[in-house]
Design a protein around this motif. Structure first.
Motif, mmCIF file in Angstrom:
data_model
loop_
_atom_site.group_PDB
_atom_site.id
_atom_site.type_symbol
_atom_site.label_atom_id
_atom_site.label_comp_id
_atom_site.label_asym_id
_atom_site.label_seq_id
_atom_site.Cartn_x
_atom_site.Cartn_y
_atom_site.Cartn_z
ATOM 1 N N LEU A 142 14.151 -34.832 -4.373
ATOM 2 C CA LEU A 142 13.241 -35.625 -3.541
ATOM 3 C C LEU A 142 13.873 -35.975 -2.200
ATOM 4 O O LEU A 142 13.204 -35.936 -1.159
ATOM 5 C CB LEU A 142 12.843 -36.906 -4.289
ATOM 6 N N LEU A 143 15.155 -36.315 -2.212
ATOM 7 C CA LEU A 143 15.846 -36.626 -0.961
ATOM 8 C C LEU A 143 15.916 -35.411 -0.045
ATOM 9 O O LEU A 143 15.747 -35.524 1.173
ATOM 10 C CB LEU A 143 17.253 -37.150 -1.259
ATOM 11 N N ASN A 144 16.167 -34.250 -0.622
ATOM 12 C CA ASN A 144 16.212 -33.023 0.176
ATOM 13 C C ASN A 144 14.859 -32.736 0.830
ATOM 14 O O ASN A 144 14.791 -32.270 1.967
ATOM 15 C CB ASN A 144 16.637 -31.835 -0.684
ATOM 16 N N LEU A 145 13.768 -33.016 0.092
ATOM 17 C CA LEU A 145 12.436 -32.842 0.662
ATOM 18 C C LEU A 145 12.167 -33.869 1.752
ATOM 19 O O LEU A 145 11.584 -33.563 2.798
ATOM 20 C CB LEU A 145 11.373 -32.963 -0.435
ATOM 21 N N LEU A 146 12.607 -35.092 1.519
ATOM 22 C CA LEU A 146 12.359 -36.179 2.454
ATOM 23 C C LEU A 146 13.134 -36.004 3.750
ATOM 24 O O LEU A 146 12.641 -36.317 4.840
ATOM 25 C CB LEU A 146 12.735 -37.508 1.792
ATOM 26 N N TRP A 147 14.354 -35.501 3.639
ATOM 27 C CA TRP A 147 15.229 -35.380 4.806
ATOM 28 C C TRP A 147 15.199 -33.999 5.452
ATOM 29 O O TRP A 147 15.964 -33.717 6.360
ATOM 30 C CB TRP A 147 16.670 -35.696 4.394
ATOM 31 N N PHE A 148 14.307 -33.119 5.021
ATOM 32 C CA PHE A 148 14.218 -31.760 5.572
ATOM 33 C C PHE A 148 15.562 -31.038 5.514
ATOM 34 O O PHE A 148 15.906 -30.262 6.403
ATOM 35 C CB PHE A 148 13.752 -31.790 7.035
ATOM 36 N N THR A 149 16.339 -31.299 4.500
ATOM 37 C CA THR A 149 17.659 -30.688 4.432
ATOM 38 C C THR A 149 17.794 -29.831 3.190
ATOM 39 O O THR A 149 17.133 -30.089 2.182
ATOM 40 C CB THR A 149 18.770 -31.758 4.432
ATOM 41 N N GLN A 150 18.593 -28.811 3.286
ATOM 42 C CA GLN A 150 18.897 -27.966 2.135
ATOM 43 C C GLN A 150 20.379 -28.054 1.785
ATOM 44 O O GLN A 150 20.924 -27.164 1.144
ATOM 45 C CB GLN A 150 18.531 -26.510 2.433
ATOM 46 N N LYS A 151 21.012 -29.137 2.201
ATOM 47 C CA LYS A 151 22.445 -29.275 2.029
ATOM 48 C C LYS A 151 22.781 -30.223 0.880
ATOM 49 O O LYS A 151 22.038 -31.150 0.588
ATOM 50 C CB LYS A 151 23.100 -29.808 3.313
ATOM 51 N N ILE A 152 23.927 -29.964 0.248
ATOM 52 C CA ILE A 152 24.471 -30.867 -0.758
ATOM 53 C C ILE A 152 25.989 -30.772 -0.687
ATOM 54 O O ILE A 152 26.547 -29.681 -0.530
ATOM 55 C CB ILE A 152 23.962 -30.513 -2.185
ATOM 56 N N SER A 153 26.640 -31.903 -0.773
ATOM 57 C CA SER A 153 28.097 -31.898 -0.657
ATOM 58 C C SER A 153 28.729 -31.229 -1.876
ATOM 59 O O SER A 153 28.120 -31.153 -2.960
ATOM 60 C CB SER A 153 28.625 -33.333 -0.517
#
Length: 309
Positions: free
Chosen positions: A80-91
């Motif tokens: 959900l956070l990835n969708l919300l922030w338009f990001t495809q990144k994860i540490s």
């Protein structure tokens, strides 16, 4: 390819396909996750508060629900956070942690289902010895084994993965998977220990599956000769059997697809296959248990009657 293991950010390329419908997918996923939490937490609260449900079968059901909350929380909030922030990144650290949570969730689920099968075997095939064999202490030991074994195995697995040199940072999934991370290792990396642990884990949990088959062979054989046992089977074993078949089907399918799949399939279909084990079992199984187990159903109906007054 250059060694990129010092870069601590992964790209989840599976999310790219979802960005065209980000708002709709975010809304539906959020609602679905809330429903999963509501169903599982409701069953946990009902079982904990109702002393009539403090029996091994319902305690194990409570453990299944706790495990569902744990496992699904390992996937949905980050997605959900990835969708919300338009990001495809994860540490890198969160990626390893997510892989640990999802792997341990799946194996805990199978372990608890195996304990539930053993409980039903004792209740139906050895009813005179049930109370002496399924004591509080024995139940606690079995539940502890169901949780601690996957945690120990995957702690070792993730530790082995963390020492690998990586030559790619693109994960072609919606979430992190340990085996996929291992495949990103440079050619000169020693992945033998990872492979050994991986196949040893598969062997351990395949043996769980054979144990469940063995118990149900005896249960069905016993129920075939007794009408009372057939009623007990339909009331208590059928929900467990449906839950088990659903879980095993999606897990085996995902495992086979992850290791032997073709990349020619559309990414959206690959995404659907990847999240089946956090999509169907947590929702469908709770509905089955809630409506099929008589004591649970009666308790839910009594709460609705009280709330309607």
């Amino acid at each position: 390819m250059d060694n990129v293991s010092d870069v601590r950010i992964f790209t989840l390329t599976g999310i790219n396909e979802t960005m065209d419908h980000r708002t709709a997918i975010f809304s539906l996923t959020l609602v679905y996750y809330c429903v999963i939490l509501f169903l599982n937490v409701s069953l946990i609260v009902i079982i904990v508060l109702d002393e009539n449900l403090h029996e091994p079968m319902y305690v194990l059901l409570c453990c299944v629900c706790i495990n569902a909350v744990y496992g699904n929380t390992g996937f949905y909030p980050m997605f959900l956070l990835n969708l919300l922030w338009f990001t495809q990144k994860i540490s890198y650290g969160w990626c390893l942690f997510q892989a640990f949570v999802l792997y341990s969730f799946a194996c805990c689920e199978l372990s608890i289902l195996a304990v539930m099968a053993y409980d039903r075997y004792l209740a139906i095939c050895r009813p005179l010895h049930y109370q002496s064999l399924m004591t509080i202490r024995r139940l606690s030991q079995l539940v502890g084994f169901s949780w601690l074994t996957p945690f120990c195995i995957f702690s070792i697995s993730i530790l082995l993965t963390s020492r690998l040199k990586l030559c790619s940072l693109k994960i072609k999934k919606l979430f992190c998977v340990n085996w996929i991370i291992v495949q990103l290792a440079c050619q000169d990396s020693d992945t033998l220990s990872n492979t050994v642990v991986s196949y040893a884990t598969i062997l351990i949990y395949v043996s769980h599956g054979f144990f469940i088959i063995w118990t149900y062979m005896h249960i069905i054989r016993t129920c075939a000769t007794s009408k009372d046992d057939r009623v007990k089977f339909m009331q208590t074993c059928l929900p467990h059997l449906v839950s088990l078949i659903t879980f095993l089907t999606v897990i085996v399918f995902d495992l086979m697809y992850m290791r032997y799949s073709s990349t020619d399939l559309p990414q959206s279909l690959q995404n659907f296959i990847a999240i089946e084990f956090v999509l169907f079992p947590p929702m469908m199984n709770r509905l089955i248990y809630g409506f099929k187990l008589t004591k649970i159903r009666n308790r839910i109906l009594s709460l609705f009657r009280i709330g309607g007054q």
